[in-house]
Design a protein around this motif. Structure first.
Motif, mmCIF file in Angstrom:
data_model
loop_
_atom_site.group_PDB
_atom_site.id
_atom_site.type_symbol
_atom_site.label_atom_id
_atom_site.label_comp_id
_atom_site.label_asym_id
_atom_site.label_seq_id
_atom_site.Cartn_x
_atom_site.Cartn_y
_atom_site.Cartn_z
ATOM 1 N N TYR A 67 1.616 0.618 -3.206
ATOM 2 C CA TYR A 67 0.990 -0.667 -2.873
ATOM 3 C C TYR A 67 -0.215 -0.469 -1.960
ATOM 4 C CZ TYR A 67 5.292 -2.872 -4.621
ATOM 5 O OH TYR A 67 6.340 -3.281 -5.396
ATOM 6 N N ARG A 68 -0.056 0.357 -0.939
ATOM 7 C CA ARG A 68 -1.150 0.608 0.003
ATOM 8 C C ARG A 68 -2.366 1.175 -0.721
ATOM 9 N NH1 ARG A 68 -2.307 1.245 5.283
ATOM 10 N NH2 ARG A 68 -0.186 0.955 6.014
ATOM 11 N N THR A 69 -2.158 2.177 -1.551
ATOM 12 C CA THR A 69 -3.259 2.831 -2.263
ATOM 13 C C THR A 69 -4.008 1.845 -3.158
ATOM 14 O OG1 THR A 69 -2.066 4.937 -2.220
ATOM 15 C CG2 THR A 69 -3.832 4.713 -3.838
ATOM 16 N N VAL A 70 -3.265 1.081 -3.948
ATOM 17 C CA VAL A 70 -3.875 0.128 -4.877
ATOM 18 C C VAL A 70 -4.597 -0.983 -4.115
ATOM 19 C CG1 VAL A 70 -3.361 -1.631 -6.622
ATOM 20 C CG2 VAL A 70 -2.275 0.616 -6.764
ATOM 21 N N LEU A 71 -3.946 -1.560 -3.137
ATOM 22 C CA LEU A 71 -4.506 -2.722 -2.440
ATOM 23 C C LEU A 71 -5.658 -2.354 -1.509
ATOM 24 C CD1 LEU A 71 -1.153 -4.570 -1.806
ATOM 25 C CD2 LEU A 71 -2.961 -5.228 -3.434
ATOM 26 N N GLU A 72 -5.576 -1.223 -0.825
ATOM 27 C CA GLU A 72 -6.694 -0.808 0.022
ATOM 28 C C GLU A 72 -7.922 -0.477 -0.819
ATOM 29 O OE1 GLU A 72 -5.230 2.246 2.694
ATOM 30 O OE2 GLU A 72 -4.569 0.725 4.141
ATOM 31 N N ALA A 73 -7.715 0.096 -1.999
ATOM 32 C CA ALA A 73 -8.837 0.381 -2.886
ATOM 33 C C ALA A 73 -9.531 -0.912 -3.324
ATOM 34 C CB ALA A 73 -8.364 1.163 -4.113
ATOM 35 N N ALA A 74 -8.790 -2.014 -3.316
ATOM 36 C CA ALA A 74 -9.350 -3.312 -3.697
ATOM 37 C C ALA A 74 -9.930 -4.059 -2.494
ATOM 38 C CB ALA A 74 -8.266 -4.164 -4.356
ATOM 39 N N GLY A 75 -9.892 -3.445 -1.316
ATOM 40 C CA GLY A 75 -10.510 -4.048 -0.144
ATOM 41 C C GLY A 75 -9.581 -4.780 0.799
ATOM 42 N N PHE A 76 -8.277 -4.737 0.542
ATOM 43 C CA PHE A 76 -7.319 -5.389 1.430
ATOM 44 C C PHE A 76 -6.973 -4.495 2.609
ATOM 45 C CE2 PHE A 76 -6.462 -7.370 -2.705
ATOM 46 C CZ PHE A 76 -6.453 -8.708 -2.363
ATOM 47 N N THR A 77 -6.563 -5.107 3.689
ATOM 48 C CA THR A 77 -5.983 -4.395 4.822
ATOM 49 C C THR A 77 -4.475 -4.473 4.641
ATOM 50 O OG1 THR A 77 -7.817 -5.007 6.253
ATOM 51 C CG2 THR A 77 -5.762 -4.354 7.334
ATOM 52 N N VAL A 78 -3.808 -3.319 4.636
ATOM 53 C CA VAL A 78 -2.383 -3.271 4.331
ATOM 54 C C VAL A 78 -1.598 -2.723 5.508
ATOM 55 C CG1 VAL A 78 -0.621 -2.294 2.785
ATOM 56 C CG2 VAL A 78 -2.880 -2.936 1.882
ATOM 57 N N GLU A 79 -0.521 -3.409 5.849
ATOM 58 C CA GLU A 79 0.450 -2.910 6.817
ATOM 59 C C GLU A 79 1.791 -2.850 6.126
ATOM 60 O OE1 GLU A 79 0.386 -4.342 10.794
ATOM 61 O OE2 GLU A 79 -1.722 -4.910 10.643
#
Length: 132
Positions: free
Chosen positions: A26-38
């Motif tokens: 989830y972190r990899t996919v979402l950060e690549a899309a510009g989201f900040t993930v915790e």
């Protein structure tokens, strides 16, 4: 994906899943899309983080130790300050009763694992992309 695809403008997502591989995915996919993930490793930790900080979207696993996803969603929906934060549940359970139970607990959307990267990104943008 084209260059005209809108970016997530740093919307904050809390991923609550006991599986380290799933959290990394989830972190990899979402950060690549510009989201900040915790991340949170179980329902109790997820609840504590959701109450203490501001998020634009919660991604919640159903089967977790300490507090399952259903209990977590019910707890979040009982808190006035965070009850309106959108929540996507993700589970290996694919039966119609599973989705119904998730919605009754407070989920806004129900996904069955595995979730394709594009589907995850598009749903996150739809539910949290306009927030920053």
């Amino acid at each position: 994906m084209s260059d005209t695809t809108p970016q997530a403008s740093g919307a904050r997502i809390l991923v609550i899943d006991d599986g380290i591989t799933m959290r990394l995915y989830y972190r990899t996919v979402l950060e690549a899309a510009g989201f900040t993930v915790e991340e949170a490793t179980n329902g109790v930790e997820g609840y504590e983080k959701a109450v203490a900080q501001s998020y634009d979207l919660l991604i919640v696993d159903i089967n977790m130790p300490k507090m399952d996803g259903y209990s977590l969603l019910r707890a979040i929906r009982s808190e006035a300050a965070i009850r309106s934060v959108p929540a996507v549940t993700v589970s290996t359970e694919a039966g119609p009763d599973d989705a119904t139970r998730a919605f009754q607990s407070g989920a806004n959307f129900y996904l069955v694992k595995p979730v394709a990267p594009q589907a995850l990104t598009e749903l996150a943008r739809l539910m949290a992309g306009g927030r920053s």
